[in-house]
Design an enzyme around this catalytic site. Structure first.
Site, PDB file in Angstrom:
ATOM      1  N   ARG A 129     -32.636  46.922   7.004  1.00 39.55           N
ATOM      2  CA  ARG A 129     -33.954  47.468   7.337  1.00 39.55           C
ATOM      3  C   ARG A 129     -34.129  47.685   8.838  1.00 39.55           C
ATOM      4  O   ARG A 129     -35.133  48.245   9.282  1.00 39.55           O
ATOM      5  CB  ARG A 129     -35.054  46.526   6.833  1.00 39.55           C
ATOM      6  CG  ARG A 129     -35.046  46.335   5.333  1.00 39.55           C
ATOM      7  CD  ARG A 129     -36.172  45.423   4.906  1.00 39.55           C
ATOM      8  NE  ARG A 129     -37.463  46.008   5.184  1.00 39.55           N
ATOM      9  CZ  ARG A 129     -38.100  46.872   4.395  1.00 39.55           C
ATOM     10  NH1 ARG A 129     -37.539  47.236   3.276  1.00 39.55           N
ATOM     11  NH2 ARG A 129     -39.254  47.358   4.732  1.00 39.55           N
ATOM     12  N   HIS A 132     -23.817  84.515   9.456  1.00 42.23           N
ATOM     13  CA  HIS A 132     -24.969  84.767  10.325  1.00 42.23           C
ATOM     14  C   HIS A 132     -25.087  83.729  11.429  1.00 42.23           C
ATOM     15  O   HIS A 132     -26.181  83.332  11.804  1.00 42.23           O
ATOM     16  CB  HIS A 132     -26.245  84.827   9.479  1.00 42.23           C
ATOM     17  CG  HIS A 132     -26.175  85.870   8.416  1.00 42.23           C
ATOM     18  ND1 HIS A 132     -26.311  87.212   8.672  1.00 42.23           N
ATOM     19  CD2 HIS A 132     -25.909  85.767   7.089  1.00 42.23           C
ATOM     20  CE1 HIS A 132     -26.161  87.893   7.548  1.00 42.23           C
ATOM     21  NE2 HIS A 132     -25.913  87.031   6.576  1.00 42.23           N
ATOM     22  N   CYS A 140     -37.642  47.109   9.672  1.00 35.39           N
ATOM     23  CA  CYS A 140     -37.813  45.695   9.983  1.00 35.39           C
ATOM     24  C   CYS A 140     -37.824  44.869   8.697  1.00 35.39           C
ATOM     25  O   CYS A 140     -38.323  45.308   7.667  1.00 35.39           O
ATOM     26  CB  CYS A 140     -39.082  45.383  10.767  1.00 35.39           C
ATOM     27  SG  CYS A 140     -39.220  46.294  12.291  1.00 35.39           S
ATOM     28  N   ASN A 197     -43.703  43.625  10.036  1.00 32.68           N
ATOM     29  CA  ASN A 197     -43.012  44.859   9.672  1.00 32.68           C
ATOM     30  C   ASN A 197     -44.090  45.910   9.470  1.00 32.68           C
ATOM     31  O   ASN A 197     -44.986  45.714   8.645  1.00 32.68           O
ATOM     32  CB  ASN A 197     -42.215  44.615   8.382  1.00 32.68           C
ATOM     33  CG  ASN A 197     -41.727  45.900   7.744  1.00 32.68           C
ATOM     34  OD1 ASN A 197     -41.476  46.885   8.444  1.00 32.68           O
ATOM     35  ND2 ASN A 197     -41.590  45.902   6.430  1.00 32.68           N
ATOM     36  N   GLY A 198     -44.033  46.992  10.242  1.00 30.46           N
ATOM     37  CA  GLY A 198     -45.057  48.027  10.125  1.00 30.46           C
ATOM     38  C   GLY A 198     -45.505  48.461  11.510  1.00 30.46           C
ATOM     39  O   GLY A 198     -44.831  48.183  12.504  1.00 30.46           O
ATOM     40  N   LYS A 211     -23.770  62.886   5.536  1.00 31.98           N
ATOM     41  CA  LYS A 211     -23.000  61.628   5.423  1.00 31.98           C
ATOM     42  C   LYS A 211     -22.101  61.464   6.646  1.00 31.98           C
ATOM     43  O   LYS A 211     -22.012  60.390   7.226  1.00 31.98           O
ATOM     44  CB  LYS A 211     -22.120  61.609   4.160  1.00 31.98           C
ATOM     45  CG  LYS A 211     -22.800  61.439   2.849  1.00 31.98           C
ATOM     46  CD  LYS A 211     -23.343  60.054   2.583  1.00 31.98           C
ATOM     47  CE  LYS A 211     -24.695  59.856   3.140  1.00 31.98           C
ATOM     48  NZ  LYS A 211     -25.868  60.241   2.504  1.00 31.98           N
ATOM     49  N   GLU A 270     -25.537  67.555   2.156  1.00 34.20           N
ATOM     50  CA  GLU A 270     -25.405  66.110   1.990  1.00 34.20           C
ATOM     51  C   GLU A 270     -24.062  65.622   2.568  1.00 34.20           C
ATOM     52  O   GLU A 270     -24.001  64.571   3.212  1.00 34.20           O
ATOM     53  CB  GLU A 270     -25.539  65.752   0.501  1.00 34.20           C
ATOM     54  CG  GLU A 270     -25.298  64.310   0.128  1.00 34.20           C
ATOM     55  CD  GLU A 270     -26.236  63.296   0.796  1.00 34.20           C
ATOM     56  OE1 GLU A 270     -27.207  63.689   1.458  1.00 34.20           O
ATOM     57  OE2 GLU A 270     -25.953  62.094   0.651  1.00 34.20           O
ATOM     58  N   LYS A 283     -32.228  51.799   6.800  1.00 33.96           N
ATOM     59  CA  LYS A 283     -32.191  52.169   5.384  1.00 33.96           C
ATOM     60  C   LYS A 283     -33.555  52.650   4.900  1.00 33.96           C
ATOM     61  O   LYS A 283     -33.659  53.579   4.117  1.00 33.96           O
ATOM     62  CB  LYS A 283     -31.761  50.937   4.587  1.00 33.96           C
ATOM     63  CG  LYS A 283     -31.627  51.176   3.114  1.00 33.96           C
ATOM     64  CD  LYS A 283     -30.320  51.858   2.830  1.00 33.96           C
ATOM     65  CE  LYS A 283     -30.170  52.262   1.391  1.00 33.96           C
ATOM     66  NZ  LYS A 283     -29.317  53.464   1.285  1.00 33.96           N
ATOM     67  N   TRP A 298     -36.206  47.074  13.834  1.00 35.92           N
ATOM     68  CA  TRP A 298     -35.861  48.465  14.124  1.00 35.92           C
ATOM     69  C   TRP A 298     -36.949  48.934  15.072  1.00 35.92           C
ATOM     70  O   TRP A 298     -38.110  49.077  14.686  1.00 35.92           O
ATOM     71  CB  TRP A 298     -35.843  49.292  12.840  1.00 35.92           C
ATOM     72  CG  TRP A 298     -35.319  50.684  13.035  1.00 35.92           C
ATOM     73  CD1 TRP A 298     -34.016  51.093  12.952  1.00 35.92           C
ATOM     74  CD2 TRP A 298     -36.087  51.858  13.324  1.00 35.92           C
ATOM     75  NE1 TRP A 298     -33.935  52.443  13.187  1.00 35.92           N
ATOM     76  CE2 TRP A 298     -35.178  52.946  13.414  1.00 35.92           C
ATOM     77  CE3 TRP A 298     -37.445  52.113  13.532  1.00 35.92           C
ATOM     78  CZ2 TRP A 298     -35.590  54.241  13.688  1.00 35.92           C
ATOM     79  CZ3 TRP A 298     -37.846  53.420  13.807  1.00 35.92           C
ATOM     80  CH2 TRP A 298     -36.922  54.471  13.880  1.00 35.92           C
ATOM     81  N   GLU A 357     -24.147  60.725   9.869  1.00 36.24           N
ATOM     82  CA  GLU A 357     -24.773  59.399   9.858  1.00 36.24           C
ATOM     83  C   GLU A 357     -23.803  58.295  10.262  1.00 36.24           C
ATOM     84  O   GLU A 357     -24.161  57.406  11.021  1.00 36.24           O
ATOM     85  CB  GLU A 357     -25.292  59.063   8.438  1.00 36.24           C
ATOM     86  CG  GLU A 357     -26.572  59.742   8.060  1.00 36.24           C
ATOM     87  CD  GLU A 357     -26.995  59.398   6.638  1.00 36.24           C
ATOM     88  OE1 GLU A 357     -28.164  59.111   6.424  1.00 36.24           O
ATOM     89  OE2 GLU A 357     -26.152  59.447   5.712  1.00 36.24           O
TER      90      GLU A 357
HETATM   91  C1  G6P Z   1     -33.350  56.949   5.768  1.00 42.14           C
HETATM   92  C2  G6P Z   1     -32.020  56.524   5.182  1.00 42.14           C
HETATM   93  C3  G6P Z   1     -31.444  57.661   4.345  1.00 42.14           C
HETATM   94  C4  G6P Z   1     -32.441  58.085   3.269  1.00 42.14           C
HETATM   95  C5  G6P Z   1     -33.795  58.440   3.881  1.00 42.14           C
HETATM   96  C6  G6P Z   1     -34.853  58.610   2.803  1.00 42.14           C
HETATM   97  O1  G6P Z   1     -33.164  57.959   6.686  1.00 42.14           O
HETATM   98  O2  G6P Z   1     -31.120  56.181   6.215  1.00 42.14           O
HETATM   99  O3  G6P Z   1     -30.240  57.234   3.731  1.00 42.14           O
HETATM  100  O4  G6P Z   1     -31.932  59.183   2.584  1.00 42.14           O
HETATM  101  O5  G6P Z   1     -34.247  57.386   4.738  1.00 42.14           O
HETATM  102  O6  G6P Z   1     -35.031  57.376   2.168  1.00 42.14           O
HETATM  103  P1  G6P Z   1     -35.649  57.167   0.747  1.00 42.14           P
HETATM  104  O7  G6P Z   1     -35.612  55.672   0.539  1.00 42.14           O
HETATM  105  O8  G6P Z   1     -37.032  57.703   0.797  1.00 42.14           O
HETATM  106  O9  G6P Z   1     -34.798  57.892  -0.222  1.00 42.14           O
END
Ligand code: G6P
Length: 612
Positions: free
Chosen positions: A27, A508, A2, A101-102, A489, A485, A607, A75, A492
């Protein structure tokens, strides 16, 4: 999660609110809303819409204007994304408006209490409870009512409050969610992120947990919740407008991928001492006791989430190989609720791009409670985790806005390499070896650039696989976490199911999935386990799998056993993830674009995850 913004001044605030909300849309982006107060006959409008800020913007009539306003992009946590659950929320008497926010953890008990006093609720949110708790405590002073209400609240908040009976002020308060005040000329602002106010002012005051601010158009008074005046320093935001704009790129993610030669350099800037074959990390050395604890650590935990957790795994390989310290990498969400063994010589490193991730923050608090020395690796300067940890190293990668993390990952890997090198050089790593690694670090920006110059080839491969339903990513050693990773990606932003595995572990389980429809991406660079990876590639080919290899320049053998090859330059083993990840970032990006998806704001994600 948020984002919130607020304006009080003499100008029309509608444009400010909408532009400000767009800057914090990363956010959360499932619904948004604004309250605008025009001052004439105490009239105000409340507009809330499911969907992106664009939807909200379309629903704001051109005639609407006002010089006080608060806004929110959501969010969803409590209640689905719909107009009712969107913020701002309004109290039963329709006089108090709140953006939040929270999470208010004890909202159910507060709700019961308010219901007993005749309050009713239109939404499923915890925020609506808070705004009514403020009404419940209101006599004739909104600041007082907010303070009393917050004293009863358990949870986290960054809030902005407006009361129709006191229309000359906004109230802001913070606990656990980021919030800052922007200082303008005859107008003032609040926001979750400096990006929201940068167009209007570069002068900001960062709020601390437990603080409340009373904001009028000409003044801002900071206090604690217990009414002590707090003297704050006005800081100048260091980011430029171009840092938070797409600057001609079609998406932030693409811009951020292409920024990597610069951001890799920025992470190393001023930190490499070639003549000593060692790095210098001011954020550590300026805390001598903490620094000493790191150098003498007998055990390191690295806690993180998401992409940061992947860089942590690479850190584990580095620190064990070169610094010879046992390392355990933990999902922050697991670490915080189990009972890790923390001895006086344990150091806990938290990695977080945003510096706000709730689980990572909680893990750090838990580690501190148990007596560990804590170190933060964050990108956002002044973020909660960077403040909560005993010392730290900033990435200096600049604002990352695309939800899928890219440039922060490469900067995290560089930072971990610098920390490793620092510890190792205090132990038995020779000058020669340190010197060699520093030389290799200095070459990385140019090498990254050369991979990006090859992006067209990656785009062509992406085009061929845009309709695949599953992907497998395989790597070994330092590039096993890169396989994870790469798969993350793709998941996501393209919504294609993808899994990352250590290449040998494929036998396995995942091997059962392999057929002619299954693209398998191998990270097969020329390193010490190259031959083993080649064997794994052959195993996939023998089962008709389609192999896409990320390989080193000059490797001709790989062409004959792969269907597609993306060549990249070589570097030393611990730094290789910085280069191998770039083609995987591009591949995910191009596939998502081919599928017509919103790359920067993938569904359901945010994010900055400030909830558990
Ligand atoms: C969310 C974001 C990811 C990020 C993760 C950890 O899931 O979408 O891209 O890697 O949070 O975030 P941070 O800010 O703690 O690296």
């Amino acid at each position: 999660m948020c984002g919130i913004v607020g304006y009080i001044g003499n100008s029309d605030c509608v444009r400010f609110l909408i532009d400000g909300l767009k800057r914090v849309e990363y956010r959360g982006y499932d619904s948004a809303g604004v309250m605008i107060y025009s001052g004439k006959d105490r009239s105000n409008v409340l507009i809330k819409k499911t969907g992106r800020i664009l939807e909200l913007e379309k629903n704001i009539d051109k005639n609407i204007s006002g010089n006080i306003g608060i806004g929110h992009t959501r969010w969803a946590t409590h209640g689905e994304p719909n107009d009712e659950n969107s913020h701002p929320h309004v109290s039963n008497n329709e006089k108090i408006f709140l953006v939040h926010n929270g999470i208010i953890e004890n909202y159910m008990s507060l709700k019961k209490k308010l219901e007993k006093h005749g309050y009713s609720f239109y939404s499923e949110t915890d925020t609506e409870i808070l705004v009514n708790l403020i009404q419940y405590n209101y006599k004739d002073d909104i600041e007082e009512a907010v303070k009393i209400a917050l004293a009863e609240v358990k949870g986290t908040y960054g809030i902005g409050v407006f009361c129709l009976d006191e229309p000359d002020k906004l109230i802001a308060a913070k606990l656990g969610s980021p919030l800052l005040i922007g200082i303008g000329n005859g107008e003032n602002y609040f926001a979750s992120d400096p990006a929201s106010i940068l167009k209007s002012t570069a002068e900001v005051v960062y709020m601390e947990d437990g603080e409340i601010a009373v904001i009028t158009k000409n003044s801002v008074v900071h206090k604690t919740l217990t009414d002590e005046i707090v003297k704050k320093t006005v800081e100048t935001i260091s980011i430029e407008l171009s840092d938070i704009e797409k600057s001609g790129y079609s998406h932030f993610m693409l811009k951020e991928i292409f920024e990597q030669p610069r951001t890799i350099n920025d992470t190393m800037r001023g930190r490499l001492m070639l003549e000593e074959g060692a790095p210098k990390l001011g954020g550590l050395t300026q805390h001598p006791e903490i620094y000493k604890s790191l150098l003498n650590a007998e055990k390191i935990f690295i806690v993180a989430c998401g992409t940061s957790w992947h860089s942590a795994l690479i850190g584990e390989y580095m620190l064990e190989e070169y610094a010879r310290i046992p390392v355990e990498v933990e999902y922050a969400s697991e670490f915080r609720y189990r009972d890790p063994i923390i001895t006086p010589k344990t150091v806990v490193i938290a990695i977080s791009q945003s510096g706000e991730t709730a689980d990572t923050l909680a893990a750090i608090k838990e580690a501190k409670r148990k007596g560990a020395v804590t170190i933060g690796i964050c990108n956002v300067v002044g973020s909660t985790i960077s403040k909560e940890t005993d010392a730290g190293v900033y990435l200096h990668a600049g604002p990352e806005i695309g939800v899928a993390s890219t440039k922060a990952f490469t900067s995290q890997v560089i930072t971990l390499a610098l920390i490793t090198l620092d510890i190792a050089r205090h132990k038995d790593m020779s000058f020669r070896q340190g010197y060699k690694i520093i030389k290799e670090l200095k070459l990385l920006p140019a090498l990254a650039e050369s991979i990006l110059e090859n992006s067209e080839k990656i785009r062509e491969i992406a085009h061929k696989f845009k309709n695949a339903s599953n992907f497998l990513y395989l790597g070994r050693g330092y590039n096993f976490p890169v396989a994870l990773e790469g798969a993350l990606k793709l998941k996501e932003i393209s919504y294609i199911h993808a899994e990352g595995y250590p290449a040998a572990e494929m036998k396995h389980g995942p091997i059962a999935l392999i057929d002619e429809n299954m693209p398998v991406i191998f990270i097969a660079i020329k390193d010490s386990i190259y031959d083993k990876v080649v064997t794994n590639i052959k195993e996939v080919k023998a089962r008709n799998g389609v192999v896409i290899s990320i390989a080193s320049y000059g490797d001709d053998e790989i062409e004959s056993i792969s269907d597609y090859v993306i060549k990249i330059p070589e570097t030393t083993n611990l730094l290789s993830p910085v280069l191998t990840v770039i083609p995987l970032q591009l591949m995910a990006y191009y596939i998502a674009v081919e599928r017509g998806l919103n790359v920067d704001m993938p569904r359901n994600l945010a994010k900055s995850v400030t909830v558990e």
